[in-house]
Motif scaffolding. Structure first.
Motif, short mmCIF file in Angstrom:
data_model
loop_
_atom_site.label_atom_id
_atom_site.label_comp_id
_atom_site.label_asym_id
_atom_site.label_seq_id
_atom_site.Cartn_x
_atom_site.Cartn_y
_atom_site.Cartn_z
N LYS A 176 0.84 -1.20 0.00
CA LYS A 176 0.00 0.00 0.00
C LYS A 176 0.88 1.26 0.00
N VAL A 177 0.31 2.36 -0.43
CA VAL A 177 1.01 3.64 -0.44
C VAL A 177 1.52 3.97 0.96
N ALA A 193 5.04 11.01 -5.75
CA ALA A 193 3.82 10.25 -6.04
C ALA A 193 3.04 9.97 -4.76
N ILE A 194 3.77 9.70 -3.69
CA ILE A 194 3.12 9.44 -2.41
C ILE A 194 2.47 10.71 -1.88
N ASP A 238 1.33 13.16 -3.55
CA ASP A 238 0.16 13.50 -4.36
C ASP A 238 -1.04 12.61 -4.05
N SER A 239 -0.79 11.46 -3.46
CA SER A 239 -1.87 10.53 -3.14
C SER A 239 -2.49 10.89 -1.80
N LYS A 240 -3.78 11.00 -1.78
CA LYS A 240 -4.49 11.31 -0.53
C LYS A 240 -4.89 10.05 0.23
N ASN A 241 -4.81 8.90 -0.45
CA ASN A 241 -5.29 7.64 0.13
C ASN A 241 -4.10 6.71 0.39
N LEU A 254 -4.28 2.94 -0.96
CA LEU A 254 -4.20 2.56 -2.36
C LEU A 254 -3.04 1.60 -2.57
N GLU A 303 -1.09 1.65 -8.27
CA GLU A 303 -1.93 2.72 -8.81
C GLU A 303 -1.23 4.08 -8.87
N VAL A 304 -0.10 4.22 -8.18
CA VAL A 304 0.60 5.50 -8.19
C VAL A 304 2.06 5.40 -8.62
#
Length: 86
Positions: free
Chosen positions: A13-14, A46-47, A49-52, A55, A59-60
């Motif tokens: 996961k992220v 990339a991390i 920028d990800s809010k979730n 994920l 996906e990122v």
């Protein structure tokens, strides 16, 4: 050249990537499958920028234009080879 990098499995996961990057003060982590084949790289931007954080890294992560080489490859030759292929 990093010979034994910290890696993440494609199912990670992220949030896992975030923790490893923070703990090791690194900018990115190679993402691999069960056979330890490189599938992509997840980077700090990339991390961020990800809010979730739940994920999957798949996906990122960046998975296009990943270039690898064998151990002992001359960096100048590798750079020149990359430029001629693009």
């Amino acid at each position: 050249m990093i010979l034994e990098p910290i890696t993440l499995h494609i199912d990670a996961k992220v949030g896992d990537a975030f923790a490893i990057i923070k703990e090791n003060k690194i900018g990115g982590i190679p993402v691999v499958n069960d056979a330890h084949e490189l599938l992509g790289i997840i980077t700090n931007p990339a991390i961020c920028d990800s809010k979730n954080m739940n994920l999957p890294v798949s996906e990122v992560m960046t998975s296009k234009t990943i270039i690898t080489t064998r151990d002992g490859k001359d960096l100048v030759k590798a750079e020149n080879t990359t430029r001629t292929q693009n």
